[in-house]
Design a protein around this motif. Structure first.
Motif, mmCIF file in Angstrom:
data_model
loop_
_atom_site.group_PDB
_atom_site.id
_atom_site.type_symbol
_atom_site.label_atom_id
_atom_site.label_comp_id
_atom_site.label_asym_id
_atom_site.label_seq_id
_atom_site.Cartn_x
_atom_site.Cartn_y
_atom_site.Cartn_z
ATOM 1 N N UNK A 140 -0.768 -3.233 -8.384
ATOM 2 C CA UNK A 140 -0.185 -4.551 -8.627
ATOM 3 C C UNK A 140 -0.480 -5.450 -7.415
ATOM 4 N N UNK A 141 -0.224 -6.740 -7.575
ATOM 5 C CA UNK A 141 -0.474 -7.685 -6.487
ATOM 6 C C UNK A 141 0.700 -7.678 -5.510
ATOM 7 N N UNK A 142 0.414 -7.545 -4.226
ATOM 8 C CA UNK A 142 1.487 -7.637 -3.232
ATOM 9 C C UNK A 142 1.877 -9.096 -2.998
ATOM 10 N N UNK A 143 2.928 -9.277 -2.247
ATOM 11 C CA UNK A 143 3.364 -10.613 -1.853
ATOM 12 C C UNK A 143 2.232 -11.309 -1.098
ATOM 13 N N UNK A 144 2.076 -12.591 -1.311
ATOM 14 C CA UNK A 144 1.011 -13.360 -0.638
ATOM 15 C C UNK A 144 1.179 -13.298 0.873
#
Length: 175
Positions: free
Chosen positions: A55-59
């Motif tokens: 999944x995408x991590x925090x920016x």
């Protein structure tokens, strides 16, 4: 180790206004964003050696920070290339749980294998049509940051190869 995965493509994808980061847009409306081939070509080297995440991590995550080490599940190879309208590279997974999820049978609801690149970019407000799809913005000055293995990616062809091409990296050597 998965060879020649499509990481992304020159295409138009839909984004919700709230995902774009422009306060003047309706947060719930959908907007087409073109990722042109020439911009992928300009950014090609930035797709080498980026981390793989689940999944995408925090920016803004700094992957060199020890506190974020647990987010690194693998890496992308160093031979990014363009094949037609696709940007391809090898993908190496380290995390046993992520490998398990990728290798599940196709009918298992937990199986994941879609890919989604996280990157910085600039948006040019420009309307048009690309391969029959309307767009409202064009991505410019892409710089890849990470590759996320996700349940449902935006680019249909961007996914890990079939289970037969996944090789274990850390097998013990035979004597």
């Amino acid at each position: 180790y998965i060879y020649d995965c499509i990481l992304t493509s020159a295409t138009v994808n839909e984004y919700l206004g709230r995902e774009i980061g422009d306060a003047t847009l309706d947060s719930g409306s959908r907007y087409g964003i073109l990722r042109p081939l020439e911009e992928l070509e300009k950014a090609l080297k930035s797709y080498n050696g980026i981390v793989v995440t689940h999944e995408h991590p925090q920016a803004g995550i700094d992957y060199t920070n020890e506190a974020h080490k647990h987010l690194i599940m693998g890496t992308v190879g160093t031979n990014a290339s363009i094949k037609g309208k696709d940007l391809v590279n090898d993908v190496i997974l380290y995390d046993k749980e992520l490998i398990r999820l990728v290798q599940l049978p196709d009918n298992d609801k937990q199986k994941i294998r879609d890919l989604s690149v996280g990157y910085s970019h600039e948006l040019e407000k420009k309307q048009g049509t690309y391969e029959g799809k309307q767009y409202d913005f064009v991505m410019r000055n892409l710089v890849a940051n990470h590759l996320a293995v996700v349940d449902d990616g935006r680019v249909d062809k961007a996914m890990l190869s079939d289970n037969n091409s996944i090789k274990e990296v850390n097998k013990p050597m035979k004597k």
